[in-house]
Design a protein around this motif. Structure first.
Motif, short mmCIF file in Angstrom:
data_model
loop_
_atom_site.label_atom_id
_atom_site.label_comp_id
_atom_site.label_asym_id
_atom_site.label_seq_id
_atom_site.Cartn_x
_atom_site.Cartn_y
_atom_site.Cartn_z
N LEU A 60 0.83 -1.20 0.00
CA LEU A 60 0.00 0.00 0.00
C LEU A 60 0.87 1.25 0.00
O LEU A 60 1.95 1.28 0.62
N GLY A 61 0.38 2.29 -0.68
CA GLY A 61 1.06 3.58 -0.66
C GLY A 61 0.74 4.35 0.61
O GLY A 61 -0.01 3.90 1.47
N GLU A 62 1.30 5.56 0.70
CA GLU A 62 1.13 6.33 1.93
C GLU A 62 -0.31 6.79 2.13
O GLU A 62 -0.70 7.16 3.25
N PHE A 63 -1.13 6.76 1.10
CA PHE A 63 -2.53 7.14 1.22
C PHE A 63 -3.46 5.92 1.24
O PHE A 63 -4.67 6.05 1.07
N GLY A 64 -2.89 4.75 1.42
CA GLY A 64 -3.69 3.53 1.49
C GLY A 64 -4.10 2.97 0.15
O GLY A 64 -4.93 2.05 0.10
N ASP A 65 -3.54 3.49 -0.94
CA ASP A 65 -3.89 2.97 -2.25
C ASP A 65 -3.07 1.72 -2.55
O ASP A 65 -1.93 1.58 -2.13
N VAL A 66 -3.68 0.79 -3.28
CA VAL A 66 -3.04 -0.48 -3.60
C VAL A 66 -2.05 -0.28 -4.74
O VAL A 66 -2.43 0.10 -5.85
N LEU A 67 -0.77 -0.54 -4.46
CA LEU A 67 0.27 -0.41 -5.48
C LEU A 67 0.61 -1.75 -6.12
O LEU A 67 0.97 -1.81 -7.30
N LEU A 68 0.52 -2.79 -5.32
CA LEU A 68 0.91 -4.12 -5.82
C LEU A 68 0.19 -5.17 -4.98
O LEU A 68 0.08 -5.03 -3.76
N TYR A 69 -0.30 -6.22 -5.63
CA TYR A 69 -0.83 -7.37 -4.90
C TYR A 69 -0.74 -8.59 -5.78
O TYR A 69 -0.66 -8.49 -7.01
N ASN A 70 -0.75 -9.76 -5.16
CA ASN A 70 -0.67 -10.99 -5.94
C ASN A 70 -2.03 -11.68 -6.00
O ASN A 70 -3.00 -11.28 -5.34
N THR A 71 -2.10 -12.72 -6.80
CA THR A 71 -3.37 -13.42 -7.00
C THR A 71 -3.89 -14.02 -5.71
O THR A 71 -5.10 -14.03 -5.46
N ARG A 72 -3.00 -14.50 -4.86
CA ARG A 72 -3.41 -15.13 -3.62
C ARG A 72 -4.15 -14.14 -2.71
O ARG A 72 -5.13 -14.52 -2.04
N ALA A 73 -3.72 -12.88 -2.70
CA ALA A 73 -4.39 -11.86 -1.88
C ALA A 73 -5.83 -11.67 -2.34
O ALA A 73 -6.74 -11.49 -1.53
N ALA A 74 -6.04 -11.72 -3.66
CA ALA A 74 -7.40 -11.60 -4.18
C ALA A 74 -8.23 -12.83 -3.83
O ALA A 74 -9.42 -12.72 -3.49
N GLU A 75 -7.63 -14.03 -3.91
CA GLU A 75 -8.34 -15.26 -3.58
C GLU A 75 -8.80 -15.27 -2.12
O GLU A 75 -9.88 -15.79 -1.80
N LEU A 76 -7.99 -14.69 -1.25
CA LEU A 76 -8.34 -14.65 0.17
C LEU A 76 -9.28 -13.51 0.52
O LEU A 76 -9.66 -13.34 1.68
N GLY A 77 -9.66 -12.72 -0.47
CA GLY A 77 -10.63 -11.66 -0.26
C GLY A 77 -10.08 -10.39 0.35
O GLY A 77 -10.84 -9.52 0.77
#
Length: 386
Positions: A59-76
């Motif tokens: 996450l960036g300094e304002f809480g925006d998503v900069l990077l995530y992997n497929t597993r993070a999406a699978e876990l909701g």
């Protein structure tokens, strides 16, 4: 200009050309990037993040998503490129304090077609206000702990019942010490409860052994017919008391690699179960055959049958379809669990067919010992001569 001067001028021009060419080529090489062989460090880092078992969100300094992997999406944790609100709030706090925190990210609404999850995230601060969330699925751990608690609670209850009963019966026995008939009656009940307690302890030991607490003995070639005959002998008294007729097919000559004692115990448990849930005067049968490289031993009863919603769970420890009937017959709730683990430890399985009002068939499947072809007869030299 003389001939010598012309030759010297040509040589000088040639040398100057070589020098200029070398300089130009050097500059050109310095401008060119070195050729890459294989993946870059960035490629490797990206692959590690994407292929990991845990979810990763940056996450960036304002809480925006900069990077995530497929597993993070699978876990909701990330949905439509937006992070879970609990994770974002925790990340903002971690960015300010620099103190790593744990956060429960279990989805409030279970995803369709999937069992409820137990998701735990660890939020850490990176540089310049950035944070990373490391997300792990703890569902298996939670289920294992719940199973352990249930098992301990069930064992405690099952042990307490016969122990408490024997204590009450012993007190009653003392009150009727001058009445031989009552003494005999209460002594018989104490004997029944002690036998029940003994069966429970023995089956708990067997189950612990089968689940890996103790190494199984070396497997040997076991004759299936001997296993069937011994199991029938063990169940004969229970069958006689319930007026159940036990029948079996002819000897098969089949063999398996296994432990004779464990296989007899598993088959005897199936017979005891069939007898306990069959009406008086009915029959229980055993059949055996080889199918697809497996030896199948089937126990069939004409009893009350098992409803479909219970068929998946009857092999669980202490699970009873009819608790009142099971206690009346002295069952421990461990017999079918032992059957399941005996079959699994022999590289096989157990399956169930049942229909309410018709009866049930439990089938143990164990890999068969391949039949070795007879060795060719060696003829003497003079017998093979023409």
């Amino acid at each position: 200009m003389t001939t010598a001067a012309i030759v010297l001028a040509i040589l000088a021009a040639f040398v100057l050309g070589l020098a200029i060419g070398a300089v130009v080529r050097g500059k050109r090489r310095r401008r060119q990037r070195p050729q890459q062989h294989g993946p870059t460090v960035a490629d490797l880092v990206h692959e590690v993040v994407q292929s990991g078992h845990n979810g990763v969100v940056v996450l960036g300094e304002f809480g925006d998503v900069l990077l995530y992997n497929t597993r993070a999406a699978e876990l909701g944790v990330v949905t439509d490129n937006r992070v879970d609100s609990s994770a974002r709030t925790t990340a903002e706090r971690v960015a300010r304090t620099g103190v790593t925190e744990q956060v429960d990210l279990t989805p409030q609404v279970p995803q369709a077609g999937r069992a409820p999850q137990a998701v735990l995230g660890e939020v850490r601060r990176l540089l310049d206000g950035f944070t990373v969330i490391d997300v792990a699925d703890q569902s298996d751990t939670v289920r294992l702990e719940a199973t352990r608690r249930d098992f301990v609670a069930n064992v405690s209850h099952e042990l307490k019942t016969p122990v408490g009963a024997m204590a009450l019966l012993a007190e009653a026995l003392l009150d009727y010490v001058d009445d031989p008939a009552e003494v005999h009656r209460f002594a018989g009940k104490i004997l029944d409860e002690s036998n029940r307690l003994g069966r429970l302890v023995n089956e708990l030991i067997s189950l612990s052994r089968l689940q890996g607490a103790e190494r199984l003995p070396e497997l040997q070639t076991v004759k299936v017919d001997e296993v069937v005959h011994e199991a029938l002998h063990r169940a004969a008294l229970a069958a006689e008391s319930h007026r159940i007729t036990m029948t079996t097919d002819e000897d098969s000559g089949l063999t398996v690699d296994g432990d004779h004692s464990l296989l007899v115990t598993a088959l005897a448990n199936l017979l005891d179960n069939a007898i306990a849930y069959s009406p008086e005067g009915s029959g229980v049968s055993i059949s055996r055959r080889e199918s697809g490289g497996y030896v199948e031993i089937a126990v069939t009863d004409r009893g009350i049958g098992i409803a479909r919603e219970h068929q998946e769970r009857v092999f669980e420890r202490f699970y009873r379809v009819d608790k009142a009937r099971s206690r009346a017959t002295g069952g421990t709730g461990l017999g079918l669990a032992i059957v399941k683990h005996v079959a699994a430890n022999h590289g096989g399985s157990v399956r169930l067919w049942s229909q309410q009002g018709t009866g049930s068939t439990f089938t143990i499947r164990i890999p068969a010992v391949p039949v070795q072809p007879p060795a060719p007869v060696q003829l003497a030299e003079h017998e093979g001569a023409l």
